[in-house]
Scaffold this active site. Structure first.
Site, mmCIF file in Angstrom:
data_model
loop_
_atom_site.group_PDB
_atom_site.id
_atom_site.type_symbol
_atom_site.label_atom_id
_atom_site.label_comp_id
_atom_site.label_asym_id
_atom_site.label_seq_id
_atom_site.Cartn_x
_atom_site.Cartn_y
_atom_site.Cartn_z
ATOM 1 C CG LEU A 146 -1.750 -1.290 1.423
ATOM 2 C CD1 LEU A 146 -2.380 -1.277 2.888
ATOM 3 C CD2 LEU A 146 -2.854 -1.256 0.423
ATOM 4 C CG ASP A 147 -0.119 4.623 -2.526
ATOM 5 O OD1 ASP A 147 -0.209 5.599 -3.150
ATOM 6 O OD2 ASP A 147 -1.162 4.382 -1.678
ATOM 7 C CE LYS A 148 -3.776 8.296 0.355
ATOM 8 N NZ LYS A 148 -4.243 9.573 -0.084
#
Lengths: 577, 440
Positions: free
Chosen positions: B315-317
């Site tokens: 996940l990027d955030k």
């Protein structure tokens, strides 16, 4: 039985299957070229004929059809063909080339026969030599044998195009596929075959029936003295070739391919078996070639071969063991009841498996005389849906429906999105596959059940008990799957004429339209390139899985009926009751 | 925001079981079973055999009553098993949603009499707020519902909803006045007007989602159902065919009895694909529930199907309802580097602009590494000379998941620091296994 006989049978089977395998590629490649409209060896002869036909019929060969149009064209064409045949059969008495002065068929028998030949079934409730004139045999029946076969192939080609093309709308032109299939494939091959068969002693003439004086006078059942024998004649070789090649099966004579004028020698027997299997087997390669991966075609071919060899082995085993009661009485040798001595056990068993695994239905031995388990095998092959090489076109499209189901189930089991040849298998494909695969089964179970409850159905059975059950089951299996062979034992009354006609129509056209609907839905789909998540469908595990799925579906559907018929019969025979 | 108990309710939780048992009887209603035709067939069969049983008991004729009774019993058990499995799977989702809801009601709101900062207020439960109510929210208060700021401005930590770790300013007027329930005010205070009734807020919709009662069928499931229905029809014909066959056989041989209706129904139920049909919906719901245990909310069955193809999730955030304060919990040295080198390299990670991340890094380094690199001192050491070590490669988290699954190295490795270290590949799938963030 002697080891020599068995060795010979084995060699014959091996030779037949290897020769078939060798022919798959060249024929398959040729058929691909034919249906793709490429130039072939025969183009110089047939292109002008083709163009003439198109111009005469007002057809633009460049215009392609969507699936609905294609289906409509197919239905209209087959319907018209059936009507013409019906008219010929009814009006036979007024038509020319009728040296024996046969009257027209009764309306229900004519309907049954017309439906039978239009649907590639060739179920015969009549005897060719004592009911059908030469005009009927040649211009009525033989013509339909070409056209019903070409129509089956056209449907298959449309389905293959559904897999091969993507994000398209059209499946080709039915008229073009029909014409090219007839002109380039069926006509030349059956010409070669007919000439060969004629050279081996299959007759081809339009003479009146010959009469010979008997060397020894005999008495008929009424006690009259009989001095003369009538020998039926006719244009047999031309019908015989397309009968096998187009997996039609409707013989010129009642005795079909066991008659010496239809199938005189072991060599013609071998060639006829090969002719039955030739086009269905070759089409697997055509399929692979057209979808761009011949391995896919071979995978299906191997699956068919496994099914075929298993059936062949089982039938050979059952027939070579014969009836224990006969052996107990001291009779030695092979169990030859109902078989021709000139073909022997191997030639008979191979022919029976070939004719029921495809939708041919020609017979060179009496299936009614097979041992209960030996007779179970042809019945089983028919009940599976005639996919073991299968009818021309119809076998492979049914097989592809099984493949779709197998891919779907396997995909769910291993957690992969079901895809086949880059096309996603979705709800519509499942519906259509299920219709293609199960229509015949539903018709068989339904119709045979009804027949056993209605007095007209029961009274026509000449062998009550489990064997009668097998006969009824076989009759509906054979008609619903468009095979056409029979266990006999059913008197062709109006009830069975109409019931089997209905079975043939439902069993042929329901799946055919479903095939086209599936093709129409597939052709619109995007192509998804194979990824790690794609189930490989050209490798051994999938082939075995496919075979298993076919067996399981067949067994689940028909085991109770088979248990009450042939299996009970076997137990009764073993018990000597 | 959400501080549910760490362990999800077990499958054998008595409350869940009891609820499921009740629901499983409720689901026997033919209208409810309509969506599962195979089980509906079994139920119809059960009714017929039960009637048969009652008739046998009353009249003493026909098949022995113990036989029909036993068959009916097993048939009803089959149907109940199917409904129970579905109810159980649904029940767990419901129990989870209950937990969520409970925590939400604990939020107290300061309801103002007048929309002014200094006005007196009453403490009311967040559940009692209605559209148009005006409330005061001060530093460290949780915003009790969706609404808009009408007076004042404050720094709001919206990471719980948006995943954005940096607090944002929300102020009256303009397009930055909307606030969402469940977020927290960090500094200053404002007056807001509630714009959504209970049951309509962002959080409520999320809870409804968790309950998962309105599970839509996935395309594969529908296609499978086609196959199951077709098989059921065929088997119906198989047993219907068996009846005339047996009547005929008994008559033809003059001995034996035709197969009875009870036997035919029993055979039918044995043949039809009851197991798959019974468990299909339960499997779907259980799949959603299992994802939920890992703090993933599956919005549809389709999502679960897709999830079946995922091996590694990057996940990027942080997600929608998780807190946005990332922490380094472990460093993995590759290509023969030591922990100390990793720590040093990590310190020099690009984009060290966000104070929180640096703080998290520091926190971890101090706790875990007794290193001599010097980077653990309050002031950063001078930038190391020479080429940057390979272990400092910045693992980009922004690559799409699917791409990562197929070609892990190219998607992950963007450092430009030599080839992707092979020994990391086998460890990749294990990395996200522990699952939940530490505060969940």
């Amino acid at each position: 039985m002697s080891n020599n006989g068995m060795l010979f049978d084995l060699l014959q089977i091996l030779a037949c299957l290897s020769l078939l395998t060798l022919l798959v590629k060249p024929l398959g490649r040729y058929m691909t070229r034919v249906y793709q409209g490429d130039r072939t060896l025969l183009s110089p002869i047939f292109v002008p004929v083709e163009n003439l036909l198109y111009r005469a019929a007002g057809i633009d060969p460049q215009v392609e059809m969507g699936w609905k149009q294609y289906a409509l064209a197919m239905l209209i064409f087959n319907g018209l063909g059936g009507l013409v045949l019906l008219a010929i059969l009814l009006l036979q008495g007024w038509l020319p080339v009728n040296p024996e002065k046969f009257a027209g068929f009764s309306w229900d028998l004519a309907l049954n026969t017309a439906v039978s030949f239009m649907t590639n079934t060739n179920w015969q409730f009549y005897s060719g030599e004592s009911a059908a004139s030469y005009f009927t045999q040649t211009l009525g029946l033989t013509v339909q044998q070409f056209l019903s076969a070409a129509s089956g192939m056209a449907i298959l080609i449309a389905l293959i195009r559904g897999f091969a093309r993507h994000t398209a709308e059209t499946l080709g032109n039915f008229w073009v596929d029909l014409t090219r299939g007839t002109l380039y494939i069926l006509l030349p091959l059956s010409l070669i075959a007919a000439v060969f068969l004629a050279s081996q002693g299959v007759i081809q003439n339009f003479s009146p029936y010959a009469k010979t004086t008997l060397i020894q006078e005999v008495q008929d059942t009424k006690g009259n003295v009989v001095k003369e024998q009538t020998i039926p004649m006719g244009p047999v070789a031309s019908l015989e070739a397309i009968k096998e090649l187009g997996t039609n099966g409707g013989g010129f004579f009642n005795a079909n391919s066991s008659h010496p004028f239809e199938n005189p020698t072991p060599v013609t027997n071998f060639v006829e078996i090969l002719l039955i299997l030739l086009i269905p087997a070759g089409l697997t390669y055509t399929f692979g070639h057209m979808v761009g991966s011949t391995r896919q075609g071979w995978a299906i071919y191997v699956a068919m071969m496994i099914l075929f060899v298993c059936a062949l082995g089982a039938m050979y085993w059952a027939e070579s063991h014969g009836n224990p009661l006969v052996q107990k009485s001291g009779v030695q040798g092979i169990y030859l009841e109902g078989k021709e001595v000139r073909f022997g056990l191997g030639g008979s068993v191979l022919f029976s498996c070939a004719t029921t695994g495809t939708s041919c239905g020609a017979v060179n031995n009496m299936h009614d005389s097979l041992t209960p388990l030996g007779g179970l095998v042809p019945l089983w092959l028919i009940l599976l849906g005639e996919i073991v090489f299968g009818g021309v076109g119809s076998g492979l499209y049914t097989m592809l429906a099984f493949v779709v189901i197998a891919v779907f189930v396997a995909g769910l089991m291993i957690g992969r999105t079901p895809e086949y040849l880059g096309k996603k298998i979705e709800i519509r494909e499942m519906w259509m596959s299920v219709i293609i695969v199960l229509t015949a089964g539903i018709v068989i179970l339904w119709f045979s059940g009804v027949s056993l409850l209605i007095p007209a159905g029961v009274s026509a059975m000449s062998n009550p008990g489990p064997h009668g059950l097998s006969e009824v089951l076989y009759a509906f299996a054979s008609t619903a799957n468009n095979n056409g062979s029979a266990l006999a034992g059913l008197n062709g009354n109006m009830f069975y004429n109409l019931m089997t006609a209905a079975a043939m129509l439902l069993g042929r056209f329901f799946p055919k339209v479903a095939v086209l609907a599936m093709a129409g839905s597939l052709v619109r789909k995007k192509y998804i390139p194979p990824s790690l998540g794609t189930l490989p469908t050209d490798q051994a595990p999938f082939v075995l899985w496919l075979v298993l799925v076919i067996w399981i579906i067949g067994a689940l559907t028909f085991f109770p009926a088979l248990a009450m018929g042939p299996m009970v019969e076997h137990l009764i025979m073993q018990g000597g009751l | 925001m959400v501080s549910t108990s760490k362990e999800a309710k077990g499958i054998l939780d008595p409350g869940v079981l009891k609820g499921a048992l009740r629901a499983s009887f409720k689901k026997l209603d033919p209208r409810a079973l309509w969506s599962n035709p195979v089980m509906l067939c079994v139920e119809v069969g059960s009714v017929i055999t039960t009637v048969n049983f009652a008739y046998g008991l009353a009249s003493g004729k026909g098949e022995p009553a113990w036989f029909t009774g036993l068959v009916s019993f097993w048939l009803w058990l089959t149907v109940l098993f199917a409904t129970f499995a579905e109810a159980l799977a649904e029940g767990r989702g419901k129990a989870r949603a209950e937990d969520l809801r409970k925590t939400r009601t604990e939020v107290m709101a300061k309801k103002l009499k007048k929309p002014e900062l200094g006005a007196p207020y009453d403490l009311v439960s967040g559940q009692q707020l209605r559209k148009g109510d005006v409330i005061l929210v001060e530093a460290n208060d949780m915003i009790p519902g969706d609404g808009e700021v009408i007076v004042g401005a404050a720094l709001v930590d919206e990471s719980a909803v948006t995943g954005e770790s940096a607090p944002v300013v929300r102020e009256a007027g303009g397009d930055r006045s909307a606030v969402t329930g469940g977020t927290r005010v960090i500094a200053n205070r404002f007056v807001m007007r509630i714009t959504a009734n209970p049951g309509e807020t962002f959080l409520d919709r999320m809870i409804a989602l968790v309950e998962g009662a309105k599970r839509r069928k996935t395309p594969n499931e529908i296609a499978l159902e086609v196959l199951l229905i077709a098989l059921t029809v065929v088997f119906l014909l198989v047993v219907l065919n068996l009846s005339p066959v047996s009547i005929y056989s008994a008559k033809a041989r003059g001995q034996g009895q035709p197969v009875t209706l009870t036997v035919i129904i029993a055979l039918f139920v044995c043949l039809i694909p009851t197991t798959i049909a019974a468990l299909l919906s339960a499997i779907g719901i259980a799949g959603m529930d299992r994802l939920f245990q890992r703090n993933v909310i599956a919005m549809s069955g389709r999502a679960i199907e897709a999830a079946g193809d995922v091996n590694v999730l990057l996940l990027d955030k942080t997600g929608t309802i998780t807190l946005g304060n990332r922490q380094a919990v472990a460093f993995i040295p590759v290509a023969g580097h030591t922990d100390a080198q990793v720590a040093e390299a990590a310190f020099w990670l690009p984009s060290p602009t966000r104070p929180r991340k640096v703080a998290a890094l520091w926190c971890w380094l101090r706790k875990n590494i007794n290193c001599a690199c010097g980077s653990c001192r309050p002031t950063p050491p001078p930038f190391p000379s020479g080429p940057r070590p390979a272990s400092a490669g910045w693992i980009s988290m922004s690559a799409p998941i699917v791409k990562a699954r197929r070609r892990p190295s190219s998607a992950l490795w963007k450092a430009g620091a030599g080839p992707f270290p092979r020994n990391l590949i086998p460890r990749l799938p294990r990395l996200p296994k522990p699952g939940a963030p530490p505060w969940w």
